[in-house]
Design a protein around this motif. Structure first.
Motif, short mmCIF file in Angstrom:
data_model
loop_
_atom_site.label_atom_id
_atom_site.label_comp_id
_atom_site.label_asym_id
_atom_site.label_seq_id
_atom_site.Cartn_x
_atom_site.Cartn_y
_atom_site.Cartn_z
N VAL A 9 0.86 -1.19 0.00
CA VAL A 9 0.00 0.00 0.00
C VAL A 9 0.89 1.23 0.00
CG1 VAL A 9 -1.98 1.15 1.06
CG2 VAL A 9 -1.65 -1.32 1.37
N ALA A 14 9.38 3.66 0.49
CA ALA A 14 9.26 2.45 1.31
C ALA A 14 8.62 1.34 0.49
CB ALA A 14 8.44 2.76 2.56
N THR A 35 -2.19 2.32 -4.61
CA THR A 35 -1.71 3.61 -4.13
C THR A 35 -2.71 4.70 -4.44
OG1 THR A 35 0.10 5.21 -4.18
CG2 THR A 35 -0.37 4.05 -6.24
N SER A 43 9.01 10.99 -5.60
CA SER A 43 9.35 11.25 -4.21
C SER A 43 8.84 12.61 -3.77
CB SER A 43 10.87 11.22 -4.05
OG SER A 43 11.22 11.61 -2.75
N VAL A 79 -6.05 4.55 -6.39
CA VAL A 79 -7.08 3.97 -5.54
C VAL A 79 -6.51 3.77 -4.13
CG1 VAL A 79 -6.57 1.73 -6.61
CG2 VAL A 79 -8.58 1.96 -5.18
N ALA A 80 -7.16 4.43 -3.18
CA ALA A 80 -6.64 4.42 -1.81
C ALA A 80 -7.17 3.24 -1.02
CB ALA A 80 -7.03 5.72 -1.10
N LEU A 128 2.45 21.07 0.75
CA LEU A 128 3.33 20.46 -0.24
C LEU A 128 3.63 19.01 0.13
CD1 LEU A 128 4.91 20.73 -2.82
CD2 LEU A 128 6.83 21.67 -1.52
N ARG A 129 2.95 18.10 -0.54
CA ARG A 129 3.24 16.69 -0.32
C ARG A 129 3.06 15.88 -1.60
NH1 ARG A 129 5.95 13.90 3.80
NH2 ARG A 129 5.75 11.72 3.22
N ILE A 293 12.17 10.55 7.36
CA ILE A 293 13.14 10.95 6.34
C ILE A 293 13.26 9.86 5.29
CG2 ILE A 293 14.48 12.51 7.78
CD1 ILE A 293 16.49 10.19 8.15
N ALA A 297 12.95 5.61 5.24
CA ALA A 297 11.83 4.96 4.54
C ALA A 297 12.37 3.83 3.67
CB ALA A 297 11.06 5.98 3.71
C1 LIG Z 1 8.65 18.90 0.33
C2 LIG Z 1 9.35 17.76 1.00
C3 LIG Z 1 10.74 17.76 1.08
C4 LIG Z 1 11.40 16.70 1.70
N1 LIG Z 1 12.75 16.74 1.75
C5 LIG Z 1 13.40 15.71 2.33
C6 LIG Z 1 14.81 15.69 2.38
O1 LIG Z 1 15.49 16.61 1.91
N2 LIG Z 1 15.42 14.62 2.97
C7 LIG Z 1 14.70 13.58 3.47
O2 LIG Z 1 15.30 12.64 3.96
N3 LIG Z 1 13.38 13.57 3.42
C8 LIG Z 1 12.69 14.61 2.89
N4 LIG Z 1 11.33 14.59 2.85
C9 LIG Z 1 10.62 13.44 3.44
C10 LIG Z 1 10.60 12.24 2.50
O3 LIG Z 1 10.06 12.61 1.29
C11 LIG Z 1 9.80 11.13 3.14
O4 LIG Z 1 10.42 10.72 4.32
C12 LIG Z 1 9.67 9.92 2.24
O5 LIG Z 1 9.06 10.26 1.03
C13 LIG Z 1 8.86 8.84 2.93
O6 LIG Z 1 8.58 7.81 2.06
P1 LIG Z 1 7.36 6.84 2.28
O7 LIG Z 1 7.45 5.80 1.23
O8 LIG Z 1 7.32 6.40 3.68
O9 LIG Z 1 6.07 7.74 2.11
P2 LIG Z 1 5.60 8.81 1.03
O10 LIG Z 1 6.72 9.24 0.19
O11 LIG Z 1 4.86 9.82 1.77
O12 LIG Z 1 4.61 7.99 0.13
C14 LIG Z 1 3.39 7.51 0.59
C15 LIG Z 1 2.69 6.77 -0.50
O13 LIG Z 1 1.49 6.20 -0.02
C16 LIG Z 1 0.39 6.58 -0.82
N5 LIG Z 1 -0.77 6.62 0.07
C17 LIG Z 1 -1.04 7.46 1.09
N6 LIG Z 1 -2.21 7.12 1.69
C18 LIG Z 1 -2.68 6.05 1.04
C19 LIG Z 1 -3.84 5.24 1.18
N7 LIG Z 1 -4.74 5.43 2.14
N8 LIG Z 1 -4.00 4.23 0.33
C20 LIG Z 1 -3.09 3.97 -0.66
N9 LIG Z 1 -2.00 4.72 -0.84
C21 LIG Z 1 -1.79 5.73 0.02
C22 LIG Z 1 0.79 7.91 -1.40
O14 LIG Z 1 0.08 8.17 -2.58
C23 LIG Z 1 2.27 7.66 -1.66
O15 LIG Z 1 2.45 6.94 -2.84
C24 LIG Z 1 10.65 15.64 2.25
C25 LIG Z 1 9.26 15.64 2.15
C26 LIG Z 1 8.61 16.68 1.54
C27 LIG Z 1 7.12 16.67 1.46
#
Ligand SMILES: Cc1cc2nc3c(=O)[nH]c(=O)nc-3n(C[C@H](O)[C@H](O)[C@H](O)COP(=O)(O)OP(=O)(O)OC[C@H]3O[C@@H](n4cnc5c(N)ncnc54)[C@H](O)[C@@H]3O)c2cc1C
Lengths: 417, 461
Positions: A9, A14, A35, A43, A79-80, A128-129, A293, A297
């Motif tokens: 998911v 990650a 997703t 990212s 699709v969430a 911003l996300r 971070i 992840a």
């Molecule tokens: C503007 C910005 C700048 C950043 N800069 C840095 C940096 O310089 N250095 C650093 O280390 N980190 C940085 N980060 C943080 C970093 O991007 C995150 O730690 C990282 O992306 C986490 O990865 P993740 O896979 O856990 O989650 P995310 O990248 O948040 O991805 C989550 C995924 O889950 C999906 N999703 C969410 N809810 C649901 C649901 N209910 N059902 C299905 N899918 C879902 C989303 O669509 C997405 O695909 C930054 C973040 C932002 C927003």
């Protein structure tokens, strides 16, 4: 009902690492990825560069569609996950369909945390996300004259710099006394602050917004000291928190995030979690922390994938270590490890006003706990290893402080070559 | 099957820190004299006796260079998709147009393989100069090598493995490597003879009525391998079928009891490829000495022990020198004779190809030095290292011979290491007295002079 061996998911760092890990061990088990995001994987970290226009939105994807075919992943964007029915091992999706899973990893990341400021629901603000957020902010930025950024974390500071460079008058409002607190130390924060003010930004630390109201196309912010600010663009960047509504009634234990053990297992069988949505053990004390971070992840996603696939090579998570790199107005700042100086610990700093080079080392019992630099490059990956290996550096600490780059490399090639 | 890639290898023992590699890199990559920009960084080591840090093997220089990892962490932490593992070249490619200069890759890499180039404010990393790395030829001491052996593995991976998947070899035995590579190379139109020894012991003759190979294999006596194989080959010729007649025999089976049939077949010019896996003893039956066991070596029949009361003699391993089998084969004027080592696979492959070609018209003899972890007593992960040390000390020399071109060295060693570097790598020489070591060193020199005379070429040392 569709049935899958591994349900992923999310589609960011990650999630992608979990897929890679699973496929290294299990080449055939069915994988389904759902997703919420409609786009190919990207990212959140790249988004500030989409906002600035440096990266074209169509040029930031981490994988192409072929990746999913090659890895035999049934890929379902847009699709969430709506609810996880753990008793039945079934995921209920936003479109009403259901998928049965043998194992599931939750990698849904985090979402902007919106502070409960009275009136915030009445104004049109930015966050911003997602790629959509970035495109919208990019468009708004081009027209903005007076912008306010709420929150001086790295997301807010990045956006503020973009806004400054786009020609807006920018004010950064931060609740705590220091910019980028939690990422950088006071000296680094001062250098960052000076760079922003020198480029025309206004910074209001120790300030809280108490009231928000719309005034035509403008937003009026009332601060704790009674002053008001008018903005044609408001960015809320006051931190992140996971959205975990889908876990209601699932029995999966959560605190600030989904609680996981050192193999990213949650409290419920067949459910793993990784990345910004997970709350795992910290490296410096054993409390469960949110270490949102990118590198973490990726590491957590890898561990979760290996654990799910039963890969015997899986090793325990070493614990979350804060790691950050940041660019501001042509300078760079790097932070690795803990900023706290514990009892019996020592802090060593050097700062050269002329070159703007700043370095800080935090050590205890000859072990490195943290290293911070501005315009002083060192290999963050090497430093992180010295920290997590708890390498005894007693004999080299003076040299390490003088020349972190070369001494780090020397140690690296001796210890884990 | 995964792919293998070429790589830049660094031998710290040969490095004197001159920095020529860094100058070459900075010049070629950035047109600059600033060696801090070089993508290869050689570091002098100043803290060899640091507590908690292993002192390392006596070298004083360290290397920071992109390792082009197979499972690269820099790629996994790049938020911009700017880093990718190139599955053709093996290089981690950096796409400057996508890179946003965030430096996250420098967090991901624990080897300092990608770092900030302060002159441009961007990251930089080694790209192996598109397969022609400038640092390698710039090194005056041979401390850097560009290893291209991967091509063999990629090519060989596409050929059929003609041995059973599981073999009963000792852990760390390199004979399996040799058997699989050889048979893959020789191909399915082969009849294989494996006389008693480790090769059938490992399973070439199979179990329960099935063979361990996917080609016809037979198990001659130690004494008659070459004779039987000659007969088989002649019969195939008579019925008009082209096959490779291949023997994989041990040194005992070739140099002792099997020698007369081998010598006869060579003298008659029988069309076959006779490969000897020389582990310097009868290892399969309990590590007895053979005529190829070197002077001083412990075996179960040349034991090491203290003198008993009233006895004078002290057993100190083998008291005779080894027979130089390959030179004896040269004196048969075979169509092809060569020595080889599994530590030098490219060399081995070239010789295998020539030997196969020669076996179409006459007798080809390939003598492969094959360290034995069990019988020589060294750790199971050290086989290649022991094989390499044998060559680097001149204990073993790699050469080839044809009647037309005579004998020439294929891997000359410019500065041979003292033979003790080889001897101390294993337990079977542990007991040696200084006199015995001097004898062995003397034998190495004598042997080298002897072969140099035949080669009319200097081998070094
Ligand atoms: C503007 C910005 C700048 C950043 N800069 C840095 C940096 O310089 N250095 C650093 O280390 N980190 C940085 N980060 C943080 C970093 O991007 C995150 O730690 C990282 O992306 C986490 O990865 P993740 O896979 O856990 O989650 P995310 O990248 O948040 O991805 C989550 C995924 O889950 C999906 N999703 C969410 N809810 C649901 C649901 N209910 N059902 C299905 N899918 C879902 C989303 O669509 C997405 O695909 C930054 C973040 C932002 C927003």
């Amino acid at each position: 009902m569709e049935q899958t061996q591994y349900l992923i998911v999310g589609s960011s760092h990650a999630a992608l690492e979990a897929i890679t890990a699973i496929r290294m061990h299990d080449t055939d088990g069915s994988i389904t990825l759902v997703t919420r995001d409609p786009h190919l994987p990207y990212s959140p970290t790249v988004l500030p560069y989409v906002v600035s226009g440096r990266s074209a939105p169509e040029n930031v994807y981490l994988r192409d569609a072929a990746f999913f075919d090659e890895n035999k992943v049934s890929y379902r964007p847009g699709v969430a996950l709506k609810a996880l029915h753990t008793a039945r091992n079934v995921a209920e999706l936003a479109d009403g369909s259901e998928i049965g899973y043998a194992k599931v990893v939750l990698a849904t990341g985090a979402a902007p945390a919106i502070p409960p400021i009275p009136g915030i629901d009445k104004v049109d603000y930015h966050v911003l996300r997602t790629l959509e957020d970035a495109k919208r902010l990019n468009a708004a930025m081009k027209k903005s004259q007076r912008a306010v950024v709420l929150g001086a974390g790295l997301v807010g500071m990045h956006a503020a710099e973009n806004l400054v460079k786009a020609g807006a008058n920018v004010t950064i409002v931060e609740m705590s006394a220091q910019l980028t607190s939690g990422y950088f130390d006071a000296t680094a924060a001062r250098l960052i602050e000076e760079a922003f003010t020198a480029n025309g930004a206004k910074i209001r630390t120790s300030s809280q917004v108490t009231w928000l109201a719309a005034d035509g196309d403008d937003i009026v912010l009332t601060l704790g000291d009674g002053t008001t600010l008018n903005a044609d663009l408001l960015l809320v960047a006051t931190g992140v928190r996971p959205e975990l509504d889908y876990l209601k009634d699932s029995g999966v234990a959560c605190d600030k995030g989904i609680l996981v053990d050192d193999r990213m297992r949650t409290s419920v069988a067949n459910v793993w979690a990784a990345g910004d949505c997970a709350q795992a053990r910290g490296f410096f004390d054993d409390a469960q922390v949110m270490n949102a971070i990118l590198p973490d992840a990726a590491v957590q996603g890898r561990i979760a994938g290996m654990a799910m696939a039963g890969d015997p090579g899986v090793a325990d998570y070493v614990g979350g270590v804060p790691l950050n790199t940041y660019h501001f107005f042509g300078r760079h700042a790097i932070s690795v490890g803990s900023s706290k100086v514990p009892d019996g610990g020592v802090e060593r700093t050097r700062f050269d006003e002329a070159s703007g080079r700043h370095l800080k080392l935090i050590m205890k019992d000859g072990r490195l706990l943290g290293i911070y630099g501005v315009n002083e490059f060192f290999d963050a990956g090497v430093m992180a290893q010295l920290i997590v290996r708890r390498t005894d550096l007693s004999a080299v600490q003076d040299r390490l402080f003088e020349q972190p780059l070369t001494v780090g490399r020397e140690l690296m090639s001796q210890i884990w070559r | 099957m995964g792919r293998s890639f070429n790589t830049i290898a660094f031998d710290p023992a040969k490095c004197d820190g001159c920095g020529d590699c860094m100058s070459a890199c900075a010049r070629v990559k950035f047109d600059s004299d600033d060696t801090s920009r070089s993508l290869i960084q050689i570091l002098a080591r100043e803290n060899a006796n640091t507590k908690g840090i292993s002192p390392g093997a006596g070298s004083s220089f360290e290397l920071a260079l992109c390792r082009q990892c197979g499972d690269p962490k820099c790629v996994t932490v790049c938020p911009a998709g700017a880093l990718t593992k190139n599955n053709e070249t093996g290089v981690i490619d950096w796409d400057g147009s996508r890179c946003v200069d965030c430096l996250l890759c420098t967090i991901g890499c624990t080897y300092a393989g990608i770092s900030l180039d302060e002159a441009t404010g961007r990251v930089s990393k080694c790209d192996t100069c598109d397969g022609n790395p400038a640092c390698v030829p710039a090194c005056p001491h041979d401390a850097l090598k560009y290893i291209t052996t991967s091509n063999i593995y990629n090519e060989v991976g596409d050929w059929e493995d003609l041995f059973a998947p599981g073999l009963a070899g000792c852990q760390g035995c390199n004979t399996e490597l040799l058997m699989r590579h050889t048979l893959r190379r020789v191909g399915p139109d082969t009849v294989l003879a494996t006389p008693p020894g480790c090769v059938p012991g490992m399973g070439s003759v199979g179990f329960n009525g099935t063979t361990g190979t996917k080609v016809p294999v037979f198990h001659p006596l130690l004494t008659n391998t070459a004779a039987m194989l000659a007969g088989v080959k002649r019969q195939y010729k008579r019925v008009g079928r082209e096959i490779t007649a291949l023997a994989i025999a041990g040194d005992g089976g070739a140099s002792d009891v099997g020698f007369q049939s081998l010598s006869g077949a060579a003298e008659r010019g029988e069309q076959m490829l006779f490969m000897v896996v020389d582990n310097e003893g009868y290892m399969n039956t309990g590590m007895q000495r053979s005529s190829c066991t070197p002077y001083g070596a412990w075996t179960s029949t040349t034991p090491v022990g203290k003198a008993e009361e009233g006895q004078k003699a002290v057993a100190q391993g083998k008291t005779q020198d080894a027979k130089n089998m390959p030179l004896i084969m040269v004196n048969h004027r075979c169509d092809y004779v060569a020595t080889a080592s599994t530590a030098y696979m490219e060399d081995l492959y070239e010789k295998l190809d020539k030997a196969i070609a020669a076996s179409r018209t006459g007798f080809a003899y390939l003598h492969v030095y094959s360290p034995c972890t069990t019988g020589w007593r060294f750790p199971t992960d050290q086989n290649m290292e022991v094989a390499r040390k044998a060559v680097e000390t001149n204990f073993v020399m790699l050469w080839e011979y044809t009647p037309e071109q005579g004998l020439h060295f294929t891997k000359p060693v410019d500065q041979p290491l003292p033979v003790t570097e080889y001897l101390k790598a294993m337990g079977r020489f542990r007991h040696l007295s200084p006199e015995q070591i001097a004898h062995i060193q003397g034998k190495v020199e004598e042997n080298r002079r002897m072969v140099e005379k035949l080669a009319e070429q200097v081998h070094g040392g």
